[in-house]
Design a protein around this motif. Structure first.
Motif, short mmCIF file in Angstrom:
data_model
loop_
_atom_site.label_atom_id
_atom_site.label_comp_id
_atom_site.label_asym_id
_atom_site.label_seq_id
_atom_site.Cartn_x
_atom_site.Cartn_y
_atom_site.Cartn_z
N LYS A 26 69.66 50.78 33.19
CA LYS A 26 68.29 50.72 32.67
C LYS A 26 67.41 49.78 33.48
O LYS A 26 66.18 49.96 33.55
CB LYS A 26 68.29 50.32 31.20
CG LYS A 26 68.84 48.91 30.93
CD LYS A 26 68.77 48.59 29.44
CE LYS A 26 69.27 47.18 29.15
NZ LYS A 26 69.20 46.86 27.69
N GLU A 27 68.01 48.77 34.13
CA GLU A 27 67.25 47.82 34.92
C GLU A 27 66.57 48.50 36.11
O GLU A 27 65.60 47.97 36.68
CB GLU A 27 68.15 46.69 35.44
CG GLU A 27 68.68 45.77 34.37
CD GLU A 27 69.87 46.35 33.61
OE1 GLU A 27 70.40 47.39 34.08
OE2 GLU A 27 70.24 45.82 32.55
N VAL A 32 61.72 49.41 40.73
CA VAL A 32 60.95 50.18 41.71
C VAL A 32 59.88 51.01 41.01
O VAL A 32 60.12 51.61 39.95
CB VAL A 32 61.89 51.07 42.55
CG1 VAL A 32 62.66 52.03 41.67
CG2 VAL A 32 61.12 51.81 43.63
N SER A 33 58.71 51.03 41.60
CA SER A 33 57.59 51.78 41.04
C SER A 33 57.83 53.29 41.14
O SER A 33 58.48 53.77 42.07
CB SER A 33 56.30 51.42 41.81
OG SER A 33 55.25 52.30 41.49
N ILE A 34 57.29 54.03 40.19
CA ILE A 34 57.40 55.49 40.23
C ILE A 34 56.60 56.06 41.40
O ILE A 34 56.76 57.24 41.75
CB ILE A 34 56.93 56.13 38.92
CG1 ILE A 34 55.47 55.80 38.64
CG2 ILE A 34 57.83 55.70 37.76
CD1 ILE A 34 54.89 56.54 37.45
N LYS A 75 74.98 48.90 41.17
CA LYS A 75 76.17 49.45 40.51
C LYS A 75 75.72 50.48 39.49
O LYS A 75 75.11 50.15 38.47
CB LYS A 75 76.97 48.34 39.81
CG LYS A 75 78.26 48.86 39.17
CD LYS A 75 79.05 47.73 38.52
CE LYS A 75 80.33 48.26 37.88
NZ LYS A 75 81.12 47.17 37.24
N PRO A 76 76.01 51.75 39.72
CA PRO A 76 75.55 52.79 38.79
C PRO A 76 76.34 52.76 37.49
O PRO A 76 77.47 52.28 37.44
CB PRO A 76 75.81 54.08 39.57
CG PRO A 76 76.97 53.76 40.46
CD PRO A 76 76.77 52.31 40.85
#
Length: 237
Positions: A26-27, A32-34, A75-76
């Motif tokens: 979720k972080e 990073v901006s959309i 880390k996914p």
């Protein structure tokens, strides 16, 4: 439909598949901006999401952690290619490049030179198909459990200097789905294309990339859960 779901739940038809995307934590949404569409990691040209300063130009720019399994540096939650089964598998190399015999990049250099002579920045599919693969792999897939099941074998290649100079951390070069009865072994042939051993410089010119490569089949993240994994290294010159 109900019967189909029941067959899956009770193991009559074991599911076998792999994630086709990376599941980020979720972080990630605050990093990073959309509006930042860069795939590679690095400083972002846009403010980090969540900044409430006015005017927006007062916000510090965020940092792009990279996108997809090829460039994501975090880390996914679940990695690309993740998948489990109602049975377990083991992988073993049946055929692979000899560790004491470097792989020659001469055929690749000829392909790239021919493309450049034709003012092309890429190698045509026809020319690449006409060139024998520079490395061949055969993986023995053994069903070590008690349930007949399919398995999807994924082949990844990690180039010299992976993660630096814009090079991806890894690249998926092939995959194959195979049905393996309980206790049986099936052999899967996978090999990277010749251009998998090339890199593109900042000027957009592709060149043969010498050095040590690492080829892996399966995922380390699922190896401890009974899913197959094996790796191999070779040197290209």
């Amino acid at each position: 439909a109900v019967r189909g779901v029941g067959d899956v739940l009770y193991g009559v038809t074991p599911p076998a598949g792999r994630l086709v995307q990376t599941i980020y934590p979720k972080e990630y949404a605050t990093q990073v901006s959309i509006f930042d569409f860069n795939m590679r990691p690095g400083p972002s040209a846009y403010p980090a999401p969540g900044c409430t300063l006015k005017p927006p130009s007062a916000c510090k720019n965020g940092t792009n952690p990279g996108r997809t399994h090829r460039f994501y540096t975090g880390k996914p939650v679940l990695p690309f290619g993740y998948g489990l089964s109602y049975t377990t598998f083991s992988y073993a190399l049946h055929a692979a490049p000899a560790s004491d015999a470097p792989v020659s990049l001469a055929p690749l250099r000829r392909l790239l030179a021919d493309a450049a002579a034709q003012s092309r920045s890429f190698v045509s599919h026809e020319a690449e198909r006409a060139t024998s693969p520079l490395v061949h792999y055969a993986v023995n897939v053994t069903n070590t459990g008690a349930t007949d099941s399919d398995d999807v074998v994924l082949g990844f290649i990690k180039a010299p200097g992976a993660g630096t100079g814009g090079r991806p951390l890894q690249t998926l070069f092939g995959f194959e789905r195979v049905h393996v009865p309980a206790g049986a072994t099936r052999t899967v042939w996978l090999y990277p294309a010749a251009t998998s051993l090339a890199a593109t410089d900042e000027a957009g010119v592709r060149h043969a990339l010498a050095g040590e490569y690492t080829v892996t089949f399966g995922l380390q993240q699922t190896a401890q859960l009974g899913m197959g994994f094996v790796s191999h290294r070779f040197v290209a010159v």
